[in-house]
Scaffold this motif. Structure first.
Motif, PDB file in Angstrom:
ATOM      1  N   GLY A 189     -11.315   9.032   2.487  1.00 43.72           N
ATOM      2  CA  GLY A 189     -10.108   9.221   1.678  1.00 43.72           C
ATOM      3  C   GLY A 189      -8.860   9.157   2.568  1.00 43.72           C
ATOM      4  N   ALA A 190      -7.777   8.598   2.020  1.00 50.97           N
ATOM      5  CA  ALA A 190      -6.534   8.462   2.797  1.00 50.97           C
ATOM      6  C   ALA A 190      -5.568   9.622   2.556  1.00 50.97           C
ATOM      7  N   GLY A 191      -5.986  10.603   1.736  1.00 49.72           N
ATOM      8  CA  GLY A 191      -5.106  11.736   1.455  1.00 49.72           C
ATOM      9  C   GLY A 191      -4.078  11.458   0.386  1.00 49.72           C
ATOM     10  N   VAL A 192      -4.114  10.272  -0.184  1.00 54.23           N
ATOM     11  CA  VAL A 192      -3.165   9.890  -1.233  1.00 54.23           C
ATOM     12  C   VAL A 192      -3.965   9.326  -2.391  1.00 54.23           C
ATOM     13  N   GLU A 193      -3.547   9.635  -3.613  1.00 49.97           N
ATOM     14  CA  GLU A 193      -4.262   9.142  -4.788  1.00 49.97           C
ATOM     15  C   GLU A 193      -4.223   7.616  -4.841  1.00 49.97           C
ATOM     16  N   ASP A 194      -5.288   7.012  -5.281  1.00 52.59           N
ATOM     17  CA  ASP A 194      -5.412   5.558  -5.421  1.00 52.59           C
ATOM     18  C   ASP A 194      -5.309   4.850  -4.073  1.00 52.59           C
ATOM     19  N   ARG A 195      -5.759   5.516  -2.994  1.00 51.54           N
ATOM     20  CA  ARG A 195      -5.722   4.871  -1.685  1.00 51.54           C
ATOM     21  C   ARG A 195      -6.977   5.276  -0.913  1.00 51.54           C
ATOM     22  N   LEU A 196      -7.642   4.270  -0.273  1.00 53.71           N
ATOM     23  CA  LEU A 196      -8.846   4.499   0.529  1.00 53.71           C
ATOM     24  C   LEU A 196      -8.632   4.004   1.954  1.00 53.71           C
ATOM     25  N   LEU A 239      -6.133   0.939   2.069  1.00 54.52           N
ATOM     26  CA  LEU A 239      -6.024   0.032   0.933  1.00 54.52           C
ATOM     27  C   LEU A 239      -5.453   0.793  -0.259  1.00 54.52           C
ATOM     28  N   SER A 240      -4.355   0.261  -0.812  1.00 57.70           N
ATOM     29  CA  SER A 240      -3.748   0.852  -1.999  1.00 57.70           C
ATOM     30  C   SER A 240      -4.257   0.111  -3.227  1.00 57.70           C
ATOM     31  N   MET A 241      -4.814   0.888  -4.167  1.00 62.11           N
ATOM     32  CA  MET A 241      -5.359   0.290  -5.386  1.00 62.11           C
ATOM     33  C   MET A 241      -4.621   0.781  -6.629  1.00 62.11           C
ATOM     34  N   GLY A 242      -3.447   1.355  -6.444  1.00 68.23           N
ATOM     35  CA  GLY A 242      -2.707   1.887  -7.583  1.00 68.23           C
ATOM     36  C   GLY A 242      -1.989   0.820  -8.380  1.00 68.23           C
ATOM     37  N   GLY A 243      -1.722  -0.316  -7.784  1.00 64.96           N
ATOM     38  CA  GLY A 243      -1.022  -1.381  -8.479  1.00 64.96           C
ATOM     39  C   GLY A 243      -1.977  -2.384  -9.087  1.00 64.96           C
ATOM     40  N   ASP A 259      -3.305  -3.857  -1.920  1.00 68.39           N
ATOM     41  CA  ASP A 259      -2.269  -3.964  -0.880  1.00 68.39           C
ATOM     42  C   ASP A 259      -2.693  -3.110   0.302  1.00 68.39           C
ATOM     43  N   VAL A 260      -2.536  -3.685   1.513  1.00 67.32           N
ATOM     44  CA  VAL A 260      -2.827  -2.968   2.752  1.00 67.32           C
ATOM     45  C   VAL A 260      -1.536  -2.320   3.232  1.00 67.32           C
ATOM     46  N   ARG A 261      -1.528  -0.987   3.305  1.00 66.79           N
ATOM     47  CA  ARG A 261      -0.305  -0.268   3.683  1.00 66.79           C
ATOM     48  C   ARG A 261      -0.226  -0.013   5.189  1.00 66.79           C
TER      49      ARG A 261
END
Length: 254
Positions: free
Chosen positions: A176-183, A203-207, A211-213
């Motif tokens: 987990g990345a500590g942020v919702e919708d992000r691994l 990896l952000s999967m909220g949109g 997207d790689v942050r």
């Protein structure tokens, strides 16, 4: 009655060649010296009176001239004071006119600012309404994204055996990345000199698109974008996992 001025008939003519008749007359003192002395004193007093009168006339004339000069000086000073007062009056009038003009300008500016305030208030109200509408649209999109994410997560559960296969073969673990919708995907065995050295990306999967942050080590954004384009076209996560590992391996060699 016999006159006293008539000669007495009994008086005899004196003998010729004897004493003169004038010598026989009694001497009479008319007081000429006293009269002359008194006249001299009167003349001295008169001259003194005339001199005093002349001095008094001169003093009075000089005083009159001084009074006239003072009056002329007073008149000149009063004329100068009048000129100064006229200049001050003119200056005050100009100041009053200027203040009146400034007052009109300020009133005009206040009216203009009032109009601008009213317009800004109207614009603000319109923006508030627009913001409220946009917020509703954003909330709707977030709800749709959450639904999509839930769908993706549900679909991923069916792909767990395949994901386990790639985790094992790519030396990968998912955190987990500590942020919702992000691994966070962490790789090992990417550096030939140190198999324990790790490389990772978030990896952000909220949109709508992946997207790689963040990533370590740092990769060229253009290369990452090319991998993301292929992933978003195919919607296959394995394409992203393999592509990012290849980029990390290449970065470790350089």
């Amino acid at each position: 009655m016999t006159s006293v001025f008539e000669p007495s008939h009994s008086t005899s003519r004196p003998p010729i060649g004897g004493a003169s008749l004038a010598d026989t007359l009694p001497s009479i003192n008319f007081g000429f010296d006293e009269l002359r002395d008194r006249m001299a004193k009167f003349t001295a007093k008169f001259d003194a009176f005339i001199e005093q009168g002349r001095k008094r006339v001169l003093e009075e004339r000089n005083q009159f001239r001084m009074n006239v000069a003072e009056m002329q000086e007073d008149q000149r000073m009063k004329k100068k004071d009048i000129e100064i007062l006229q200049l001050k009056t003119s200056s005050y009038q100009q100041t009053i006119s200027k203040e009146a003009a400034e007052t009109r300008e300020m009133q005009t500016a206040i009216a203009s600012l009032t109009t601008q305030r009213d317009k800004q208030a109207a614009t603000r109200d319109a923006l508030k309404a627009q913001i409220a509408s946009t917020q509703k649209e954003i909330d709707a999109r977030l709800a749709a994204q959450r639904a999509h994410a839930a769908q993706v997560e549900a679909q991923a559960r069916f792909n767990v055996p395949e994901l386990d296969f790639w985790v094992t073969n790519l030396c990968l673990r998912i955190e987990g990345a500590g942020v919702e919708d992000r691994l966070k995907f962490v790789y090992t065995h990417v550096d030939e000199k140190s198999w324990e050295r790790e490389a990772w990306f978030e990896l952000s999967m909220g949109g709508r698109d992946y997207d790689v942050r963040h990533c370590r080590p740092k990769l060229e954004r253009e290369k990452v974008e090319r991998v993301l384009e292929r992933v978003n076209e195919t919607r296959e996560l394995v394409v992203l996992l393999k592509g990012m590992r290849e980029l990390f391996v290449e970065a470790m060699k350089s």
